[in-house]
Design a protein around this motif. Sequence first.
Motif, PDB file in Angstrom:
ATOM      1  N   SER A   1       9.086   2.808  -5.062  1.00  0.00           N
ATOM      2  CA  SER A   1       8.409   1.510  -5.009  1.00  0.00           C
ATOM      3  C   SER A   1       9.437   0.381  -4.978  1.00  0.00           C
ATOM      4  O   SER A   1       9.211  -0.647  -4.336  1.00  0.00           O
ATOM      5  N   GLY A   2      10.568   0.588  -5.639  1.00  0.00           N
ATOM      6  CA  GLY A   2      11.628  -0.425  -5.610  1.00  0.00           C
ATOM      7  C   GLY A   2      12.213  -0.576  -4.214  1.00  0.00           C
ATOM      8  O   GLY A   2      12.454  -1.691  -3.740  1.00  0.00           O
ATOM      9  N   ALA A   3      12.432   0.563  -3.545  1.00  0.00           N
ATOM     10  CA  ALA A   3      12.992   0.524  -2.194  1.00  0.00           C
ATOM     11  C   ALA A   3      12.034  -0.177  -1.238  1.00  0.00           C
ATOM     12  O   ALA A   3      12.436  -1.027  -0.434  1.00  0.00           O
ATOM     13  N   VAL A   4      10.745   0.178  -1.356  1.00  0.00           N
ATOM     14  CA  VAL A   4       9.736  -0.419  -0.483  1.00  0.00           C
ATOM     15  C   VAL A   4       9.629  -1.921  -0.745  1.00  0.00           C
ATOM     16  O   VAL A   4       9.467  -2.724   0.163  1.00  0.00           O
ATOM     17  N   TRP A   5       9.755  -2.289  -2.011  1.00  0.00           N
ATOM     18  CA  TRP A   5       9.687  -3.701  -2.398  1.00  0.00           C
ATOM     19  C   TRP A   5      10.931  -4.444  -1.902  1.00  0.00           C
ATOM     20  O   TRP A   5      10.879  -5.627  -1.562  1.00  0.00           O
ATOM     21  N   GLY A   6      12.041  -3.736  -1.872  1.00  0.00           N
ATOM     22  CA  GLY A   6      13.306  -4.364  -1.479  1.00  0.00           C
ATOM     23  C   GLY A   6      13.318  -4.832  -0.039  1.00  0.00           C
ATOM     24  O   GLY A   6      13.977  -5.823   0.286  1.00  0.00           O
ATOM     25  N   VAL A   7      12.581  -4.122   0.816  1.00  0.00           N
ATOM     26  CA  VAL A   7      12.630  -4.461   2.249  1.00  0.00           C
ATOM     27  C   VAL A   7      12.185  -5.906   2.510  1.00  0.00           C
ATOM     28  O   VAL A   7      12.948  -6.683   3.075  1.00  0.00           O
ATOM     29  N   PRO A   8      10.979  -6.311   2.065  1.00  0.00           N
ATOM     30  CA  PRO A   8      10.613  -7.708   2.336  1.00  0.00           C
ATOM     31  C   PRO A   8      11.308  -8.709   1.415  1.00  0.00           C
ATOM     32  O   PRO A   8      11.399  -9.887   1.755  1.00  0.00           O
ATOM     33  N   THR A   9      11.780  -8.252   0.248  1.00  0.00           N
ATOM     34  CA  THR A   9      12.296  -9.194  -0.746  1.00  0.00           C
ATOM     35  C   THR A   9      13.801  -9.398  -0.644  1.00  0.00           C
ATOM     36  O   THR A   9      14.296 -10.526  -0.683  1.00  0.00           O
ATOM     37  N   TRP A  10      14.542  -8.283  -0.533  1.00  0.00           N
ATOM     38  CA  TRP A  10      16.004  -8.386  -0.464  1.00  0.00           C
ATOM     39  C   TRP A  10      16.520  -8.201   0.949  1.00  0.00           C
ATOM     40  O   TRP A  10      17.707  -8.401   1.211  1.00  0.00           O
TER      41      TRP A  10
ATOM     42  N   TRP B   1       0.819  -1.223   0.000  1.00  0.00           N
ATOM     43  CA  TRP B   1       0.000   0.000   0.000  1.00  0.00           C
ATOM     44  C   TRP B   1       0.843   1.259   0.000  1.00  0.00           C
ATOM     45  O   TRP B   1       0.427   2.282  -0.541  1.00  0.00           O
ATOM     46  N   ALA B   2       2.034   1.202   0.582  1.00  0.00           N
ATOM     47  CA  ALA B   2       2.913   2.377   0.527  1.00  0.00           C
ATOM     48  C   ALA B   2       3.315   2.654  -0.920  1.00  0.00           C
ATOM     49  O   ALA B   2       3.224   3.783  -1.405  1.00  0.00           O
ATOM     50  N   ALA B   3       3.738   1.606  -1.641  1.00  0.00           N
ATOM     51  CA  ALA B   3       4.177   1.791  -3.021  1.00  0.00           C
ATOM     52  C   ALA B   3       3.012   2.255  -3.897  1.00  0.00           C
ATOM     53  O   ALA B   3       3.138   3.209  -4.677  1.00  0.00           O
ATOM     54  N   TRP B   4       1.859   1.596  -3.761  1.00  0.00           N
ATOM     55  CA  TRP B   4       0.698   1.960  -4.577  1.00  0.00           C
ATOM     56  C   TRP B   4       0.171   3.335  -4.202  1.00  0.00           C
ATOM     57  O   TRP B   4      -0.242   4.107  -5.065  1.00  0.00           O
ATOM     58  N   GLY B   5       0.179   3.612  -2.888  1.00  0.00           N
ATOM     59  CA  GLY B   5      -0.346   4.896  -2.425  1.00  0.00           C
ATOM     60  C   GLY B   5       0.459   6.068  -2.965  1.00  0.00           C
ATOM     61  O   GLY B   5      -0.102   7.036  -3.484  1.00  0.00           O
ATOM     62  N   VAL B   6       1.776   5.967  -2.869  1.00  0.00           N
ATOM     63  CA  VAL B   6       2.619   7.066  -3.351  1.00  0.00           C
ATOM     64  C   VAL B   6       2.443   7.238  -4.857  1.00  0.00           C
ATOM     65  O   VAL B   6       2.331   8.355  -5.370  1.00  0.00           O
TER      66      VAL B   6
ATOM     67  N   LEU C   1       0.884  10.606  -6.637  1.00  0.00           N
ATOM     68  CA  LEU C   1       1.653  11.370  -7.617  1.00  0.00           C
ATOM     69  C   LEU C   1       0.892  11.526  -8.928  1.00  0.00           C
ATOM     70  O   LEU C   1       0.867  12.601  -9.517  1.00  0.00           O
ATOM     71  N   LEU C   2       0.251  10.441  -9.376  1.00  0.00           N
ATOM     72  CA  LEU C   2      -0.500  10.517 -10.634  1.00  0.00           C
ATOM     73  C   LEU C   2      -1.634  11.533 -10.506  1.00  0.00           C
ATOM     74  O   LEU C   2      -1.826  12.386 -11.382  1.00  0.00           O
ATOM     75  N   VAL C   3      -2.380  11.455  -9.389  1.00  0.00           N
ATOM     76  CA  VAL C   3      -3.477  12.406  -9.182  1.00  0.00           C
ATOM     77  C   VAL C   3      -2.928  13.833  -9.073  1.00  0.00           C
ATOM     78  O   VAL C   3      -3.475  14.771  -9.655  1.00  0.00           O
ATOM     79  N   GLY C   4      -1.809  13.969  -8.360  1.00  0.00           N
ATOM     80  CA  GLY C   4      -1.191  15.286  -8.215  1.00  0.00           C
ATOM     81  C   GLY C   4      -0.796  15.885  -9.552  1.00  0.00           C
ATOM     82  O   GLY C   4      -0.998  17.082  -9.792  1.00  0.00           O
TER      83      GLY C   4
ATOM     84  N   VAL D   1       3.119  -1.215 -10.234  1.00  0.00           N
ATOM     85  CA  VAL D   1       3.405   0.221 -10.332  1.00  0.00           C
ATOM     86  C   VAL D   1       4.897   0.459 -10.613  1.00  0.00           C
ATOM     87  O   VAL D   1       5.259   1.439 -11.268  1.00  0.00           O
ATOM     88  N   HIS D   2       5.736  -0.458 -10.130  1.00  0.00           N
ATOM     89  CA  HIS D   2       7.178  -0.274 -10.253  1.00  0.00           C
ATOM     90  C   HIS D   2       7.643  -0.332 -11.712  1.00  0.00           C
ATOM     91  O   HIS D   2       8.341   0.572 -12.179  1.00  0.00           O
ATOM     92  N   VAL D   3       7.237  -1.363 -12.413  1.00  0.00           N
ATOM     93  CA  VAL D   3       7.717  -1.544 -13.794  1.00  0.00           C
ATOM     94  C   VAL D   3       7.160  -0.466 -14.746  1.00  0.00           C
ATOM     95  O   VAL D   3       7.923   0.127 -15.502  1.00  0.00           O
ATOM     96  N   PRO D   4       5.838  -0.179 -14.713  1.00  0.00           N
ATOM     97  CA  PRO D   4       5.358   0.900 -15.599  1.00  0.00           C
ATOM     98  C   PRO D   4       6.046   2.235 -15.321  1.00  0.00           C
ATOM     99  O   PRO D   4       6.399   2.955 -16.261  1.00  0.00           O
ATOM    100  N   ALA D   5       6.276   2.549 -14.043  1.00  0.00           N
ATOM    101  CA  ALA D   5       6.932   3.816 -13.714  1.00  0.00           C
ATOM    102  C   ALA D   5       8.368   3.825 -14.241  1.00  0.00           C
ATOM    103  O   ALA D   5       8.825   4.825 -14.798  1.00  0.00           O
TER     104      ALA D   5
END
Lengths: 78, 246
Positions: free
Chosen positions: B110-119, A20-25, A29-32, B59-63
């Motif tokens: 999103s990569g950093a957040v993903w890295g915590v549980p994964t790496w 949710w942190a990744a999706w939320g941010v 940003l997209l809405v912003g 969200v990570h890959v499209p961004a």
Amino acid sequence: MAFDSLSAFLAMGGHGVYVWAAWGVTGLLLVGVVIHARAERRALLRDLRRRARRAQYHGASGAAAPPISHQEGRARES
Amino acid sequence: MWAFIHKLGSPKWFYGISARLSPWFWAAAVVLILVGSAWGLAFAPADYQQGNSFRIIYVHVPAAFLAQSIFVSMAVAGFIFMVWKIKIADMAAAMMAPLGAAMTFVALFSGAVWGVPTWGTWWMWDARLTSMLILLFLYFGVIALRGAFTSRDSASRAASVLAMVGVINIPIIKYSVDWWYTLHQPATFSVTSRPAMPLEMWAPLLIMVLGFYCFFIAVTLMRTRSEILRREASKRWVRELAEEVS
């Protein structure tokens, strides 16, 4: 559906915070970006109309009005 | 051909055609992103190793795709502006930079957040991560450089040159995972082979990628039109238009 209940969906199998942190941010940003683009367009149109009125008031053609600076906001008072 | 390019380079013509095209891109972006999000978040099966944290991929890959594509678009626009002096190209490039920076930030975050549980770590000086961070600084550089000149023409030329030089970072980002295979996994998608994921995992990813691209096009068209209003404010057709759309 990969989840049995809403709480399971929100918990994301213990990874809820990260997902949710990744999706939320991303969503914020997209809405912003959209809100900013709309506000920018409105402000520019408002500015153009104001300049047109001023030109009319002064009886000028309006073509002599100074261009809007590319450094927004800074050189506006000229 | 040249007549077409000249027409495309005319702000007035561009303003009209982009006004007609952009609703389609907005609609496509909204539909694709909503469908991709619902599918990716709720319907795609959990990864057998990563569990549900893998849903960050949507969200990570499209961004990350956009972050790089926008920089390339900016460099191409800069080249067009430098060679043919087409102002529209420079206006579009100026409007792309902040969105590119935002997308680079999203990819890194999103990569950093993903890295915590994964790496087990949110950051490492891995080649892919570092080159993406450099991309973010290049975006900041392009934006700052454009703001640093009082003359618009100097600002445009400096920003174009930096975009054209900085684009060398893009192949470095792309091949970083093959040249220095330290932490980040190699590419998810490739043109030559089938994805290593089942359809119900990669289909929403593809939808999200397309949605993000439509979003980029829609935002760029809209903001380039705003930039036309800003730069061509003294033109008669712009003044008339401002009265019409009130």
